[in-house]
Write an enzyme that holds these catalytic residues in place. Structure first.
Site, PDB file in Angstrom:
ATOM      1  N   HIS A 123     -15.722  51.232   9.702  1.00  0.00           N
ATOM      2  CA  HIS A 123     -15.176  52.128   8.693  1.00  0.00           C
ATOM      3  C   HIS A 123     -16.127  53.273   8.349  1.00  0.00           C
ATOM      4  O   HIS A 123     -15.697  54.337   7.929  1.00  0.00           O
ATOM      5  CB  HIS A 123     -14.700  51.355   7.466  1.00  0.00           C
ATOM      6  CG  HIS A 123     -13.336  50.783   7.689  1.00  0.00           C
ATOM      7  ND1 HIS A 123     -13.145  49.531   8.220  1.00  0.00           N
ATOM      8  CD2 HIS A 123     -12.106  51.338   7.557  1.00  0.00           C
ATOM      9  CE1 HIS A 123     -11.846  49.333   8.365  1.00  0.00           C
ATOM     10  NE2 HIS A 123     -11.187  50.398   7.972  1.00  0.00           N
TER      11      HIS A 123
ATOM     12  N   ARG B   6      -5.232  54.514   1.959  1.00  0.00           N
ATOM     13  CA  ARG B   6      -5.934  53.217   1.993  1.00  0.00           C
ATOM     14  C   ARG B   6      -6.376  52.889   0.568  1.00  0.00           C
ATOM     15  O   ARG B   6      -7.274  53.534   0.037  1.00  0.00           O
ATOM     16  CB  ARG B   6      -7.160  53.303   2.894  1.00  0.00           C
ATOM     17  CG  ARG B   6      -6.868  53.421   4.387  1.00  0.00           C
ATOM     18  CD  ARG B   6      -8.175  53.516   5.158  1.00  0.00           C
ATOM     19  NE  ARG B   6      -8.044  53.278   6.580  1.00  0.00           N
ATOM     20  CZ  ARG B   6      -8.006  54.246   7.503  1.00  0.00           C
ATOM     21  NH1 ARG B   6      -8.043  55.507   7.141  1.00  0.00           N
ATOM     22  NH2 ARG B   6      -7.919  53.936   8.785  1.00  0.00           N
TER      23      ARG B   6
ATOM     24  N   GLU C 141      -0.018  46.204  13.852  1.00  0.00           N
ATOM     25  CA  GLU C 141      -1.409  46.160  14.326  1.00  0.00           C
ATOM     26  C   GLU C 141      -1.766  44.811  14.931  1.00  0.00           C
ATOM     27  O   GLU C 141      -2.814  44.650  15.546  1.00  0.00           O
ATOM     28  CB  GLU C 141      -2.405  46.585  13.231  1.00  0.00           C
ATOM     29  CG  GLU C 141      -2.056  46.234  11.829  1.00  0.00           C
ATOM     30  CD  GLU C 141      -2.970  46.886  10.779  1.00  0.00           C
ATOM     31  OE1 GLU C 141      -3.787  47.745  11.107  1.00  0.00           O
ATOM     32  OE2 GLU C 141      -2.854  46.489   9.613  1.00  0.00           O
TER      33      GLU C 141
ATOM     34  N   ASN D 295      -5.942  51.321  15.578  1.00  0.00           N
ATOM     35  CA  ASN D 295      -7.332  50.822  15.596  1.00  0.00           C
ATOM     36  C   ASN D 295      -7.326  49.310  15.735  1.00  0.00           C
ATOM     37  O   ASN D 295      -8.029  48.737  16.569  1.00  0.00           O
ATOM     38  CB  ASN D 295      -8.064  51.175  14.291  1.00  0.00           C
ATOM     39  CG  ASN D 295      -7.975  52.647  13.950  1.00  0.00           C
ATOM     40  OD1 ASN D 295      -7.735  53.464  14.829  1.00  0.00           O
ATOM     41  ND2 ASN D 295      -8.157  52.986  12.684  1.00  0.00           N
ATOM     42  N   ASP D 296      -6.529  48.672  14.895  1.00  0.00           N
ATOM     43  CA  ASP D 296      -6.482  47.215  14.966  1.00  0.00           C
ATOM     44  C   ASP D 296      -5.637  46.739  16.143  1.00  0.00           C
ATOM     45  O   ASP D 296      -5.963  45.732  16.762  1.00  0.00           O
ATOM     46  CB  ASP D 296      -5.924  46.638  13.655  1.00  0.00           C
ATOM     47  CG  ASP D 296      -7.022  46.534  12.610  1.00  0.00           C
ATOM     48  OD1 ASP D 296      -8.122  46.080  12.968  1.00  0.00           O
ATOM     49  OD2 ASP D 296      -6.797  46.926  11.456  1.00  0.00           O
TER      50      ASP D 296
ATOM     51  N   ARG E 156     -13.659  45.538  16.942  1.00  0.00           N
ATOM     52  CA  ARG E 156     -13.804  46.999  16.815  1.00  0.00           C
ATOM     53  C   ARG E 156     -15.144  47.407  16.226  1.00  0.00           C
ATOM     54  O   ARG E 156     -15.509  48.566  16.227  1.00  0.00           O
ATOM     55  CB  ARG E 156     -12.638  47.579  15.984  1.00  0.00           C
ATOM     56  CG  ARG E 156     -12.630  47.146  14.546  1.00  0.00           C
ATOM     57  CD  ARG E 156     -11.315  47.493  13.854  1.00  0.00           C
ATOM     58  NE  ARG E 156     -11.425  48.666  12.988  1.00  0.00           N
ATOM     59  CZ  ARG E 156     -10.463  49.090  12.174  1.00  0.00           C
ATOM     60  NH1 ARG E 156      -9.293  48.460  12.141  1.00  0.00           N
ATOM     61  NH2 ARG E 156     -10.614  50.139  11.429  1.00  0.00           N
TER      62      ARG E 156
ATOM     63  N   CYS F 149      -0.855  55.724  12.510  1.00  0.00           N
ATOM     64  CA  CYS F 149      -1.878  56.211  11.574  1.00  0.00           C
ATOM     65  C   CYS F 149      -3.283  55.783  11.961  1.00  0.00           C
ATOM     66  O   CYS F 149      -4.194  55.875  11.165  1.00  0.00           O
ATOM     67  CB  CYS F 149      -1.540  55.778  10.151  1.00  0.00           C
ATOM     68  SG  CYS F 149      -1.424  54.003   9.958  1.00  0.00           S
TER      69      CYS F 149
HETATM   70  C1  PEP Z   1      -5.522  50.821  11.937  1.00  0.00           C
HETATM   71  O1  PEP Z   1      -5.853  49.649  12.093  1.00  0.00           O
HETATM   72  O2  PEP Z   1      -5.237  51.591  12.886  1.00  0.00           O
HETATM   73  C2  PEP Z   1      -5.471  51.407  10.583  1.00  0.00           C
HETATM   74  C3  PEP Z   1      -4.968  52.603  10.379  1.00  0.00           C
HETATM   75  O3  PEP Z   1      -5.999  50.676   9.563  1.00  0.00           O
HETATM   76  P1  PEP Z   1      -7.567  50.484   9.275  1.00  0.00           P
HETATM   77  O4  PEP Z   1      -8.323  51.374  10.194  1.00  0.00           O
HETATM   78  O5  PEP Z   1      -7.799  50.800   7.839  1.00  0.00           O
HETATM   79  O6  PEP Z   1      -7.762  49.026   9.591  1.00  0.00           O
HETATM   80 MG    MG Z   2      -5.853  48.335  10.379  1.00  0.00          MG
END
Ligand code: PEP
Ligand code: MG
Length: 605
Positions: A208, A315, A454, A477-478, A488, A525
């Protein structure tokens, strides 16, 4: 070995070498920066202290004395507070601590180490470590246990030393933040103070801290090889967020080269600004909505004119992370209202609390061996309906006037979770409707509800899920992490984490086809949306909306406005034929070069 090499590297440089060796990490956020490094220590932990010599012994003595005096006051205050609730002799520990701090005990030994020209932190570490070793080797259980008291005392002293130095340390006008493990909160704390970039020994592109760096348009290099942090403090450095390289004490030629790239980057930013307020439409008429990811940094005001048509992901966990307790319904309401009312004409998609994984709350510790596969996102809030209900009530209250809220559920892995979450949302809506008084037959708005895709299991349940919710939003991302079984956040496996892996691309394509079949609006997203190649593929797959950080809206809009939809489709068809991520990547980069968009994936145009 790496340590020795890096130390040698600096020494070599100090000898005016003609070359500058790059220290390699992974790209966390693109862009380049040239500034001195500022070493930031996390919360007090003696184990993390890099041994450093003092530049002025008298100053170090004074710092240590001030820290001792502050620590004494802390112990007195703690004892005072506890006296009324503790009646046995447990409070004697504070007396013992205070005695240890005396000049003829630990205080003297630390002073001696400072006289040997260690700085106060290093001197403290040497003394405490020696005590701990002595205590830990004792036969007697009780005495052996005292080792942890000594550590505690050491960390408290260190905390006060660092707190004092934080106040006094002059933060340079511009700097690159470096730490063993740069956290999102560190980035947030320094973002207003001249922060130009980030170097973290731990973490990867998807931590993050890196996501926040991208949101703030700061270059970041993550998971860098071991380097002696203490020795790098204040050294002039270049970070190249495209290649993931760090150059310590760069020579003149390299500085000139990077100054040139920085100037080109600035020119690119000015150029894409031209399209900021124009529609996001390809030259042959295919539209795709561009939305904002918000919530990571405190200010969102500046995002209002970014050219986005709403917030695709808010978020909510960051406001929770910056507190020392769960924010109340009123606190949450006022925060959400500010966001909803800042975008009155546009939809704001708020995600319910998504903690766990690499996002923890200081007041709600979760200790697990596999946090990304554990208690995370919706799993926590469904186990704690009181937290979920309170958050939903705050969102609904905040939405009374603006009526532009959408609710999104993170980490969904089964239909049952969606049923349960909707049941709780209905309950909150029902209860709040009867508590609030409305005039003129008005009722409490019921927002549209969506889920994040995700976790791979839901890809095979889209038909069922489409009947229950109003929209889908892919968290790439997830999704990439879970589809490829690659943490990740783990620098060691960062090179095999890729959203361009053929399996991920096929999954994204399948999700788009299924959503179309069930007539459910689809957005994405994750970070892939803000990459030019990613955005082109998603456009071609038929995604309705892409949500990204404000800084990337005009860049992606520029790309969309310069590539015909039918060309994007041709690129997608070919991209789907490759069998590994590297091939896909180089094919896409080659295509971007051909389309004269190469400057978006490397510094300069
Ligand atoms: C994701 O997982 O792509 C996402 C947008 O959520 P975060 O990155 O906050 O886990
Ligand atoms: Mg996520």
């Amino acid at each position: 070995m790496a340590n020795a090499e890096a130390t040698g590297l600096i020494a070599q440089h100090q000898g005016n070498s003609q070359w500058t060796k790059a220290i390699q990490g992974a790209s966390g956020s693109s862009g380049v920066a040239l500034a001195p490094l500022l070493l930031v220590q996390p919360n007090a932990d003696l184990a993390a202290i890099a041994m450093t010599k003092a530049s002025n012994i008298l100053v170090e003595h004074k710092r240590f004395e001030e820290a001792v005096s502050k620590t004494r006051t802390d112990f007195d205050q703690m004892a005072d507070k506890l006296e009324s609730i503790i009646f046995d002799n447990s409070l004697d520990i504070f007396e013992m601590y205070k005695q240890l701090l005396n000049k003829d005990n630990l205080g003297r030994e630390v002073a001696e180490k400072i006289d040997e020209s260690w700085n106060a932190e290093s001197a403290l570490k040497l003394v405490i470590d020696a005590y701990v070793i002595q205590f830990e080797s004792l036969e007697d259980n009780y005495l052996r246990e005292r080792a942890s008291d000594i550590k505690d005392l050491g960390n408290r002293l260190l905390f006060n030393l660092q707190a004092l130095s934080l106040v006094k340390e002059i933060i340079p006008e511009k700097f690159i933040l470096v730490a063993e493990d740069v956290t999102a909160s560190m980035v947030a704390e320094y973002q207003h103070l001249g922060l130009r970039g980030i170097v973290s020994l731990q973490g990867s592109n998807n931590s993050h801290a890196a996501i926040l760096a991208r949101a703030l348009a700061l270059p970041a290099v993550m998971g860098i090889e071991r380097i002696p942090l203490g020795k790098l403090d204040k050294h002039l450095c270049i970070i190249d967020g495209y290649s993931g390289e760090l150059f310590v004490d760069p020579n003149e030629a390299l500085i000139r080269e990077y100054e040139h790239l920085i100037a080109e980057e600035t020119a690119l930013a000015v150029k894409v600004k031209e399209v900021e307020q124009l529609p996001s439409i390809t030259p042959d008429g295919k539209e795709i909505e561009l939305l904002l990811n918000a919530g990571l940094s405190s200010g969102f005001e500046h995002s209002k004119n970014s050219g986005a048509t709403g917030i695709g992901l808010y978020r909510t966990e960051i406001p929770f992370m910056s507190k020392s307790y769960f924010p109340s319904e009123l606190e949450q309401t006022s925060l959400y209202r500010q966001v909803l009312e800042a975008f009155p004409e546009q939809l704001v998609t708020m995600r319910t609390l998504d903690v766990g994984g690499d996002k923890s709350l200081p007041y709600f510790p979760i200790n697990e061996d596999n946090p990304f596969l554990g208690w995370r996102g919706i799993r926590i809030t469904l186990d704690h309906p009181e937290i979920f209900l309170l958050q939903i009530r705050a969102m609904l209250r905040a939405n009374v006037n603006s009526q532009n809220l959408e609710i999104m559920l993170p980490m969904i892995s089964s239909v049952a979770e969606v049923d349960e979450a909707i049941r709780l949302i209905n309950q909150a809506h029902f209860e709040l409707s009867s508590e609030l008084e409305f005039s003129n037959n008005k009722t409490l708005a019921r927002p549209r509800i969506g889920i994040m895709i995700e976790v791979p299991s839901v890809i095979f349940q889209l038909a069922d899920l489409a009947k229950k919710v109003d929209f889908f939003s892919v968290g790439s991302n997830d999704l990439t992490q879970y589809l490829l079984a690659v943490d990740r956040n783990n620098a060691r496996v960062a090179s095999i984490y890729s959203s361009y892996h053929p399996a991920v691309l096929k999954a994204l394509h399948l999700i788009a086809q299924e959503s179309k079949k069930h007539a459910i609006p689809l957005s994405l997203c994750g970070e892939l949306a803000s990459e030019p190649a990613g955005a082109l593929l998603l456009l071609a797959m038929g995604y309705d909306k892409l949500s990204m950080n404000p800084h990337n809206i005009s860049r992606i809009k520029w790309v969309i406005r310069h590539v015909e939809f039918k060309i994007a489709q041709t690129i997608l068809s070919k991209a789907l034929t490759f069998s590994n991520a590297k091939q896909v990547h180089s094919y896409l980069n080659e295509q971007l070069e051909l389309l004269e968009l190469g400057g978006f994936v490397r510094a300069g145009m």
